[in-house]
Structure formats: C-alpha cells, structure tokens
Design a protein around this motif. Structure first.
Motif, short mmCIF file in Angstrom:
data_model
loop_
_atom_site.label_atom_id
_atom_site.label_comp_id
_atom_site.label_asym_id
_atom_site.label_seq_id
_atom_site.Cartn_x
_atom_site.Cartn_y
_atom_site.Cartn_z
N CYS A 119 -9.20 -0.38 1.80
CA CYS A 119 -7.88 -1.16 1.63
C CYS A 119 -7.71 -2.32 2.76
CB CYS A 119 -6.61 -0.46 1.64
SG CYS A 119 -6.50 0.80 0.25
N ASN B 67 -2.63 10.28 -3.82
CA ASN B 67 -3.21 9.10 -4.12
C ASN B 67 -2.95 8.11 -3.04
OD1 ASN B 67 -4.21 9.12 -7.21
ND2 ASN B 67 -2.37 9.91 -7.15
N CYS B 68 -3.88 7.09 -3.02
CA CYS B 68 -3.87 6.04 -2.14
C CYS B 68 -4.20 4.72 -3.10
CB CYS B 68 -5.02 5.91 -0.96
SG CYS B 68 -5.10 4.48 0.08
N SER C 187 -7.21 2.03 -6.32
CA SER C 187 -6.69 3.36 -6.28
C SER C 187 -7.37 4.58 -6.34
CB SER C 187 -5.66 3.33 -7.87
OG SER C 187 -5.34 4.78 -7.92
N ALA D 62 3.80 5.57 3.74
CA ALA D 62 3.33 6.90 3.59
C ALA D 62 4.64 7.60 3.29
CB ALA D 62 2.64 7.40 4.61
N LEU E 157 0.62 -1.31 -0.02
CA LEU E 157 -0.03 -0.05 -0.19
C LEU E 157 0.76 1.02 -0.14
CD1 LEU E 157 -3.17 0.65 2.12
CD2 LEU E 157 -1.37 2.32 2.01
N SER F 59 2.77 -1.42 4.17
CA SER F 59 2.10 -0.04 4.05
C SER F 59 2.82 1.27 4.20
CB SER F 59 0.72 0.00 4.82
OG SER F 59 0.00 -1.02 4.65
N THR G 231 -8.95 10.35 3.27
CA THR G 231 -8.03 9.10 3.35
C THR G 231 -8.40 8.01 4.26
OG1 THR G 231 -6.36 10.86 2.85
CG2 THR G 231 -5.60 8.74 3.63
N LEU H 113 0.67 5.21 0.41
CA LEU H 113 -0.14 6.51 0.34
C LEU H 113 0.58 7.56 0.29
CD1 LEU H 113 -2.91 7.74 1.47
CD2 LEU H 113 -1.73 7.66 4.10
N LEU I 190 -8.68 4.15 3.14
CA LEU I 190 -7.93 3.02 4.03
C LEU I 190 -8.83 1.72 4.44
CD1 LEU I 190 -5.15 5.17 5.93
CD2 LEU I 190 -4.95 3.62 3.99
#
Length: 358
Positions: free
Chosen positions: A106, A56-57, A76, A122, A50, A120, A99, A52, A103
């Motif tokens: 996800c 975009n995520c 996405s 960031a 993942l 994951s 966000t 972040l 998540l």
C-alpha cells in the motif's frame, strides 16, 4: 444462472472498479487523522483511503470526477490480523508480519500514485488487542503509514456514507449493516434528509473471525448444525439491546449490507464462476435466497465449501460465521430483499476527504 433467478434479482447500479462512483449526497468534512502523503506532484490530485480490518487490508486511490470520483488504483488482501485474538487477546507475530507486508505494498502505491491526501484507519482488531498500539507504531516506522484507530461508531458512520446510495427508494427507516472480521455494525438511518441521518446504531463484538474462533467448528452433520446454532445464539444475544430499540412498522423494510459475507453469498446466488464486482455491487437479492444459501453452506464441510466458486480456501472456514450473523440480522429486520454493496468504509473516507478539500 437460471432465468428465474435473473428475474428474482435486479441491479440498482453497476460500477466497475475503474468507473466513476456517484456522490449523490454531500459528505461530511474529513475527521482528524487525515494525513499528507510524503510524495506529491502538482499535476495530479489523488486521494487515498486505507481500511485495515480484522480480516482484510484494503486500499482505494481515486481522483475527483464530476459529482463523484474515479478509481485510479486499488488493493485488497486477506491478512487475518485478528487471527487468534479471541483467545490470546493480542495480535500474533505471524498476523503482524502478514499485515506489515500488505501495508508495504500500500505504501508503494501511495508513493507511485501521487496521492495528495490520504487517511488510513484500523478497526476492531487494533481496538481490542493489548499490543495494538505497538503494532500501530511498528507499521508507521516500517511503512510510513499512520493508522488511525477509529471508534466503532465512526466505523459505522463511514460505512453508511460509503454505500447508502445503493439503498432502494423509500420513506421508512432503513437498516445498513457491515459484517467485519472482528465486529458487526448495525445502523438505522433516516433517508428523508439530504445526508442520511443516523437514528440509532449498534456494534456487536462478533465478526467472521472472532465468531469462528469462539464458536465455530464441528464434525459431521450434527456437529456442524450444533456449531451453527451456537453462533446464532451468541449473535442473537449480542444484538438483543439493539433489537429491542428497533421501530415497529408495517410495510416493506429496506436492508443494505456491505461486507465480504454478503458479496460472497451474492456471488453464490448468481452462480458466478468467479467474482465480478460489476454484477454484485448494487444487486438486490431475495432474502429467502440468501437464507437458503446460508443454511446450505452451514451444513457443508470446510473442504466442500472450498470447492465452491467465489469461496475457495481463503473464505471456506469463515463464511459460515458470516451466514450466522446475516441470518440473525434477517430475524431482527425481516426484509424481503437484501441490497448488496461492494463498497463501504474506504468510499466513506474518500467522500470526506474530497469534501474537505473542495
């Protein structure tokens, strides 16, 4: 699309989302921050990555297959986590809510897909925000996803690991870049080794969100042109230390970009009615065409940009900042052709995870 454009462009690889990715070179072991997913079943070995970002995520779930992996599921969503960060220095409540919502989706996919090992990460928005740590904690409490805030250097290395197989063959150093929402990473690599060696790298604090918020805007032809020039100047200044270190040599230069900017411009170049990863990922486009598209978009109003296929309302306000960054990269690394990758950090994470479990 005209026959002339078809001849100008070629593909070095076609990869549908549900087809195997190649793993032509060994990935490095997984770094700290890898996490066990809470739900596991013995009959499936699925891995997840993942990413972040500021804008975009993105989630990718895959299983090992041959020398690569096959994608099992993907997600996405444009969340604009870094919206307003350039002026306020913190993540806004609205951006955090958007966000967290992504998540949650996800987290549900991770549970349903029997993920064995996940990581994951960031990036720039969480690195810069004064409330970044609080957001990371809230995300974990509400979704069960532990976000590892990675350095700009690791971000750059993961992007290279995920997309370098799309580079054209050659012996001279190659430049790989990733235009994000809050930063742009530039990585000079040597591909003569089994695993590409990073010669030098640079992270600039300008991505499509941060640059738009700091220097975008403008009304009418003169205003749009002035705003574009402001963006170009800011990016050029931020790239200057790296540009001074770049090697000088004769011969063709290899250039590969991984970002929403390059995939969007590639779609415009191909005159696609809708985005098609199979046509875009692995495309080699003439740099002159990408420059011409950048100039054209920079002088269109947001409303006119939004009417173009593959841009739409979600990207109309941010795409010009990406164009300014791309043109500045082409200034410092004057390649005749630009490789386009719809892959990067997530694929790099998956390679590491699978290598560590092998």
């Amino acid at each position: 699309m005209t026959e002339e454009k078809k001849k100008e462009s070629r593909h070095v690889a076609h990869h549908h989302a549900d087809l195997p990715y190649r793993r032509d070179r060994r990935a490095r072991p997984a770094s700290e921050g890898s996490q066990k997913a809470p739900f596991r079943q013995h009959f499936a070995r699925h891995y997840a990555a993942l990413d972040l970002g500021t804008n975009n995520c993105r989630l990718l779930i895959a299983r090992p297959q041959g020398d690569g992996f096959a994608v099992v599921d993907a997600f996405s969503r444009i969340v604009r986590l870094g919206e307003g960060l350039a002026t306020s220095g913190k993540l806004s409540d609205a951006a955090v809510e958007r966000t967290i919502g992504a998540l949650r989706i996800c987290a549900d996919k991770l549970k349903r897909r029997n993920v064995t090992l996940a990581r994951s990460v960031a990036t720039e928005a969480c690195r810069r925000a004064s409330n970044g740590a609080a957001f990371i904690e809230r995300a974990y409490q509400e979704t069960g996803i532990h976000l590892d805030v990675i350095s700009a250097e690791e971000e750059a290395r993961l992007a290279v690991l995920g997309c370098h197989v799309l580079l054209e063959p050659g012996n001279a150093p190659a430049l790989v870049f990733d235009i994000g929402g809050g930063s742009t990473e530039l990585v000079l690599i040597d591909t003569s080794t089994t695993v590409p060696t990073v010669i030098d790298w640079h992270s600039a604090p300008w991505g499509v969100v941060s640059l738009t918020e700091s220097a975008g805007g403008g009304e009418g032809p003169a205003g749009l042109a002035s705003a574009y020039e402001r963006m170009r100047i800011l990016v050029r200044e931020s790239f200057a230390p790296f540009a001074a270190r770049l090697p000088k040599f004769d011969g063709p230069r290899r250039l590969l970009g991984t970002s929403g900017t390059v995939t969007t411009l590639a779609s415009v170049h191909l005159e696609l009615d809708r985005y098609d990863r199979a046509q875009v990922d692995g495309l080699i486009a003439p740099a002159a065409s990408m420059r011409a598209i950048s100039q054209r978009l920079a002088h269109l109003s947001i409303a006119d940009r939004a009417k173009l296929p593959c841009i739409g309302r979600e990207r109309a306000d941010l795409v010009v900042a990406g164009c300014a960054i791309l043109e500045t990269i082409l200034d410092l690394w004057p390649a005749e052709r630009l490789g386009v990758a719809d892959r990067g950090i997530r694929e790099g994470i998956l390679r590491r995870l699978m290598a560590s479990a092998a």
